[in-house]
Design a protein around this motif. Sequence first.
Motif: not given
Length: 378
Positions: A138, A154-155, A150-151, A144-147, A134
């Motif tokens: 970032r 997905r991105i 999975t984020d 993008e919102t990458i927490s 992540p």
Amino acid sequence: MKYIHLSDLHLGKRVNEFSMIEDQRYILKEILTIIKEERPDFVIIAGDVYDKSVPSEEAMQLWDEFLIRLAEKKVEVFAISGNHDSAVRFADHSMLVESTGIHLSPTYNGEAKHFTVSDEYGKANIYLLPFIKPAVMRSIFPEETISDYTDAVRIAVEHMDIDESERNILVAHQFVTGAARCESEDVVVGGLDNVDSSVFDKFDYVALGHIHGKQRIGRDTVRYCGTPLKYSFSEKDHVKSVTIVEMGKKGENVIRERVLTPLHDMREIRGAYSELMLKENYEGTATDDYIHVVLTDEMDVPNAMDNLRVVYRNIMKLSYDNKRTRLRQDLTNVSDAEMKTPIELFSEFYEKQNNQEMTERQREFVSDCINVIWEENV
């Protein structure tokens, strides 16, 4: 279209201080034999080619030899770096070897390298996504919102511009939620490296690396092929294999396996010292296997390891299973750390140390600290 799915070679790995390089050389030759017999259109290698980011000279040479043999057979290779590899070193000379059909993923920069192959059913697209975190995502996509992981994945998938009317294959190296781990893998406390399998829904086959036991996650086409060798005694009951995929028209996949036979198996034997040293109990067995000896004697046996190695040459591990060790295990037994969040684990530690539970204010303070540390390291 036929292809072979491999991963997690971990070249150069040592297990309990035993070098696995000769075992790895042996198993790569066996894989090359399978490739010769199966005649695949290409081979996928889903990360962790090396066991260390700075691999040994022996490991690098073994990898080179393997790629040369594949190039000689004119079998295309699509390979990515894993969390054990250095993405930069892995892609070294990738442009030079591209002409031989060896395709190595570069360091991820926001665009997953992809290739197109064809057969009588049309095109199939192969996307190479090396191991990503992540924090890296970032920095590449600050808008993008990458927490979490999975984020991050997905991105990465969203930026692949996938044509879902065509056949699409993803090569990735991540921990997908629901996969069963082994002792020889890296474990992130609380399962914070989990990736939800739904991010792979656009793909017709997902060739995963990172997990050492072969398994599918959800649907049949999201798969870990597992390691070609056993790298811990938690894998002693695994049947290692090569995964072979025959892809027809979109939505049609036939998946099978070819079992691999190692130079040395990894197994566990147990019993009293006197029983294990009886010729009638070891004669006819593969005494040069990698062995975990579990002694059931109530008292420690002097020089047990040295004496047992006269018979069992490749003992990797010696332990005891008796009243004393079982009592100690009961006293120190804790639930699986992977299944608990960091704050739950810290709360248990605090309670054991202070004989009282944390206050809500303390929990909030520790939770904030954990979040700051996690942001800096993922």
